[in-house]
Design an enzyme around this catalytic site. Sequence first.
Site, PDB file in Angstrom:
ATOM      1  N   LYS A  81      -2.101   2.767  -1.511  1.00 26.80           N
ATOM      2  CA  LYS A  81      -2.029   4.045  -2.225  1.00 26.80           C
ATOM      3  C   LYS A  81      -2.797   5.151  -1.503  1.00 26.80           C
ATOM      4  O   LYS A  81      -2.302   6.275  -1.344  1.00 26.80           O
ATOM      5  CB  LYS A  81      -2.547   3.845  -3.652  1.00 26.80           C
ATOM      6  CG  LYS A  81      -2.051   4.869  -4.630  1.00 26.80           C
ATOM      7  CD  LYS A  81      -2.065   4.383  -6.062  1.00 26.80           C
ATOM      8  CE  LYS A  81      -3.389   3.992  -6.631  1.00 26.80           C
ATOM      9  NZ  LYS A  81      -4.280   3.075  -6.066  1.00 26.80           N
ATOM     10  N   THR A  83      -3.587   5.087   1.684  1.00 29.30           N
ATOM     11  CA  THR A  83      -2.853   5.264   2.934  1.00 29.30           C
ATOM     12  C   THR A  83      -1.667   6.199   2.716  1.00 29.30           C
ATOM     13  O   THR A  83      -1.391   7.088   3.528  1.00 29.30           O
ATOM     14  CB  THR A  83      -2.366   3.896   3.462  1.00 29.30           C
ATOM     15  OG1 THR A  83      -3.464   2.995   3.507  1.00 29.30           O
ATOM     16  CG2 THR A  83      -1.774   4.029   4.854  1.00 29.30           C
ATOM     17  N   ARG A 104     -10.976   9.827  -4.256  1.00 29.79           N
ATOM     18  CA  ARG A 104     -12.255   9.345  -4.778  1.00 29.79           C
ATOM     19  C   ARG A 104     -13.097   8.757  -3.644  1.00 29.79           C
ATOM     20  O   ARG A 104     -12.564   8.257  -2.656  1.00 29.79           O
ATOM     21  CB  ARG A 104     -11.993   8.265  -5.826  1.00 29.79           C
ATOM     22  CG  ARG A 104     -11.104   8.742  -6.969  1.00 29.79           C
ATOM     23  CD  ARG A 104     -10.237   7.637  -7.540  1.00 29.79           C
ATOM     24  NE  ARG A 104      -9.315   7.125  -6.539  1.00 29.79           N
ATOM     25  CZ  ARG A 104      -8.918   5.865  -6.475  1.00 29.79           C
ATOM     26  NH1 ARG A 104      -9.334   4.991  -7.361  1.00 29.79           N
ATOM     27  NH2 ARG A 104      -8.090   5.473  -5.536  1.00 29.79           N
ATOM     28  N   LYS A 115     -11.629  -6.352  -0.927  1.00 32.22           N
ATOM     29  CA  LYS A 115     -10.615  -5.326  -0.703  1.00 32.22           C
ATOM     30  C   LYS A 115     -10.932  -4.427   0.480  1.00 32.22           C
ATOM     31  O   LYS A 115     -10.046  -3.865   1.109  1.00 32.22           O
ATOM     32  CB  LYS A 115     -10.463  -4.474  -1.967  1.00 32.22           C
ATOM     33  CG  LYS A 115      -9.254  -3.550  -1.914  1.00 32.22           C
ATOM     34  CD  LYS A 115      -9.070  -2.813  -3.221  1.00 32.22           C
ATOM     35  CE  LYS A 115      -7.857  -1.891  -3.151  1.00 32.22           C
ATOM     36  NZ  LYS A 115      -7.695  -1.094  -4.370  1.00 32.22           N
ATOM     37  N   ALA A 296     -10.241   2.483 -11.588  1.00 34.07           N
ATOM     38  CA  ALA A 296      -9.562   2.948 -12.792  1.00 34.07           C
ATOM     39  C   ALA A 296      -9.355   1.824 -13.798  1.00 34.07           C
ATOM     40  O   ALA A 296      -9.003   2.090 -14.949  1.00 34.07           O
ATOM     41  CB  ALA A 296      -8.212   3.562 -12.429  1.00 34.07           C
ATOM     42  N   PHE A 324      -5.391   2.371  -8.939  1.00 31.21           N
ATOM     43  CA  PHE A 324      -4.502   1.265  -9.298  1.00 31.21           C
ATOM     44  C   PHE A 324      -3.114   1.776  -9.698  1.00 31.21           C
ATOM     45  O   PHE A 324      -2.639   2.748  -9.141  1.00 31.21           O
ATOM     46  CB  PHE A 324      -5.141   0.378 -10.357  1.00 31.21           C
ATOM     47  CG  PHE A 324      -6.347  -0.373  -9.826  1.00 31.21           C
ATOM     48  CD1 PHE A 324      -6.234  -1.240  -8.749  1.00 31.21           C
ATOM     49  CD2 PHE A 324      -7.605  -0.171 -10.373  1.00 31.21           C
ATOM     50  CE1 PHE A 324      -7.338  -1.906  -8.233  1.00 31.21           C
ATOM     51  CE2 PHE A 324      -8.717  -0.840  -9.867  1.00 31.21           C
ATOM     52  CZ  PHE A 324      -8.579  -1.706  -8.800  1.00 31.21           C
ATOM     53  N   PHE A 412       6.435  -2.225   5.572  1.00 34.84           N
ATOM     54  CA  PHE A 412       5.778  -3.253   6.381  1.00 34.84           C
ATOM     55  C   PHE A 412       6.793  -3.716   7.435  1.00 34.84           C
ATOM     56  O   PHE A 412       8.009  -3.690   7.196  1.00 34.84           O
ATOM     57  CB  PHE A 412       5.364  -4.447   5.522  1.00 34.84           C
ATOM     58  CG  PHE A 412       4.211  -4.183   4.599  1.00 34.84           C
ATOM     59  CD1 PHE A 412       3.791  -2.903   4.275  1.00 34.84           C
ATOM     60  CD2 PHE A 412       3.533  -5.245   4.015  1.00 34.84           C
ATOM     61  CE1 PHE A 412       2.732  -2.675   3.414  1.00 34.84           C
ATOM     62  CE2 PHE A 412       2.470  -5.033   3.154  1.00 34.84           C
ATOM     63  CZ  PHE A 412       2.073  -3.745   2.848  1.00 34.84           C
ATOM     64  N   TRP A 440       1.727   4.488   7.936  1.00 30.06           N
ATOM     65  CA  TRP A 440       0.699   3.612   8.508  1.00 30.06           C
ATOM     66  C   TRP A 440       0.910   3.470  10.016  1.00 30.06           C
ATOM     67  O   TRP A 440      -0.031   3.540  10.798  1.00 30.06           O
ATOM     68  CB  TRP A 440       0.756   2.231   7.839  1.00 30.06           C
ATOM     69  CG  TRP A 440      -0.230   1.249   8.401  1.00 30.06           C
ATOM     70  CD1 TRP A 440      -1.540   1.093   8.044  1.00 30.06           C
ATOM     71  CD2 TRP A 440       0.016   0.292   9.455  1.00 30.06           C
ATOM     72  NE1 TRP A 440      -2.129   0.101   8.792  1.00 30.06           N
ATOM     73  CE2 TRP A 440      -1.200  -0.410   9.679  1.00 30.06           C
ATOM     74  CE3 TRP A 440       1.127  -0.046  10.232  1.00 30.06           C
ATOM     75  CZ2 TRP A 440      -1.319  -1.431  10.621  1.00 30.06           C
ATOM     76  CZ3 TRP A 440       1.012  -1.047  11.178  1.00 30.06           C
ATOM     77  CH2 TRP A 440      -0.203  -1.717  11.364  1.00 30.06           C
TER      78      TRP A 440
END
Length: 588
Positions: A81, A83, A104, A115, A296, A324, A412, A440
């Site tokens: 998210k 990214t 954030r 993570k 969140a 999230f 991906f 990405w």
Amino acid sequence: MNLNPVEMADWQIAEAAEPQLKTVETLAAELGLLPEEVTRYGRSYGKIDAEAVLRRLGEGQPRAKYIDVTAMTPTPLGEGKTTTTMGLTEGLGRLGQRVIATIRQPSGGPTFNIKGGAAGGGLAQCLPLAPLSLGLTGDIDAITNANNLCMTALTARMQHERNYDDAQLAKRGLKRLDIDPARVQMRWAIDFCAQALRNIVIGRGGKMDGYEMDSGFYISVASEVMAILALSRDLADLRARMSRIVVAFSRSGEPVTAKDLEVDGAMTAWMVRALQPTLMQTLEGQPVFVHAGPFANIAIGQSSVLADRLASRLADYVITESGFASDIGFEKFWNIKCRATGMRPDAAVVVATVRSLKLHGGGPAVKPGAKLDAAYTQENLPLTEAGCENLRAHLRIVRRAGIPAVVCLNAFHTDTQAEWDAVRRVAEEEGALFAVSRHWEKGGEGAIDLAKAVMEAAQRPNQFAFLYTDDEPADVRIERIAKEVYGADGVSYTPAARAKLDAILADAALAHCPVCMAKTQYSLSHDPELRGRPTGWTLPVQDILEYRGAGFIVPVTGGIKLMPGTGSDPAYRRIDVDVATGRVTGLY
């Protein structure tokens, strides 16, 4: 620069890109900020005096298009998210748009845990990486200190009230608050995932060693102080909210506030600099405002009201990120943050990955550090199509808010065209725009299609409306979120939670407050093992916290904890420092 994310780790890309970053003075000048409105903290980042800028700009400047980035239900690895937020910002920049991202600040908990950080990845990062991931300009430290100063004031007061009679207290300028040790709502704070500190006993020893009682810690970003930072419009608002924090209750059931403890002013003093957003940049040089905190699932999980208001005065597009998935972060953006900002979103981006779709379609468990099952690295249309039921649920949450949606399929290299086509069909059936994005791998160039889709969505008809009205009571709001957002059949309460709810309904100051749910991020339900689009379940509310300073209540559901735990293969095992250069290595 030849930056290849397939061959380079995120920290290596960030290190290679850092010498080419714009100085903070250049960033500020491009935004039209005055030199005295920005304080340098490092060569390429610094703090903005947002209140001063907003006063100078005055009223009446056109509002930017306001876009929220949310997601389908993620795997434990996250679905990109941040990214995507960085990639979309870069893509809009490539199209000549004045764009600002608002995100954030990463918490030390996930940065050093499973993570990792929250700077984005590949060629879609917020930079410089090491400062962002390791405390930045000290905002979370300030929150931790303000929170713990309040707890220090509480426990000291309890000790003194035990040791002195009323006359002795009066000589010290104090009146008895008669705090109930069994009804202390606040906890200590630390910015790590430290499960061993969830439940502790403090005050062991003699009468000069504090007040012995059960206590505990939550992660700093779950503190009400963080929520206050996120929601405050200015310093005066923050100061007023600090005084309203309910720290505990007296034995007669009266709330004991930070103001009662006479610590609210000192707490605010810790927060003065933290109220200023930090100015950073994408790898391609677009401005990023970093402010407030994540999680969140157990907190509000939004960039700050102040950062978003400021960005909307300086840009054509503001890209903000909610924590999230849409059932958690977007719902709080929709019903809490938008109430506080007075701003209305023009569109939402729902990030999806084939990996997450396959998990929610019945694929095997995805575990950090473990090799992915072949189901995730080879084409599997049945799993992908089954998992689209989860995506449909999230698109309908956005549609319930009345705004256009764009599905961003975060690409991906193991995906196939057939899998992308299956997701496109579902997105279009649900009335959403769709784009495969390769930000990405390719940065802004790879996000051009996504940026064009977002620009189109932002021009579509918009019937934004809150999920609940300002005059609906708390129990109605909780049930509406459970049924209309999560898909539950209803809500159940423990006796303790029911008693708290009854007290809230009888309290005019709380009965109509917004609701900030604490719920697992791994399922639309309260149970992280219920994947896909669960049906036939009831949302169990275990507890309800009163965040009077932030201005909302927090129903705690299922087995969610306000202090996460550190896993067996945490990121800190790979983080180090090159002692010859002082460079931090291993961040991701």
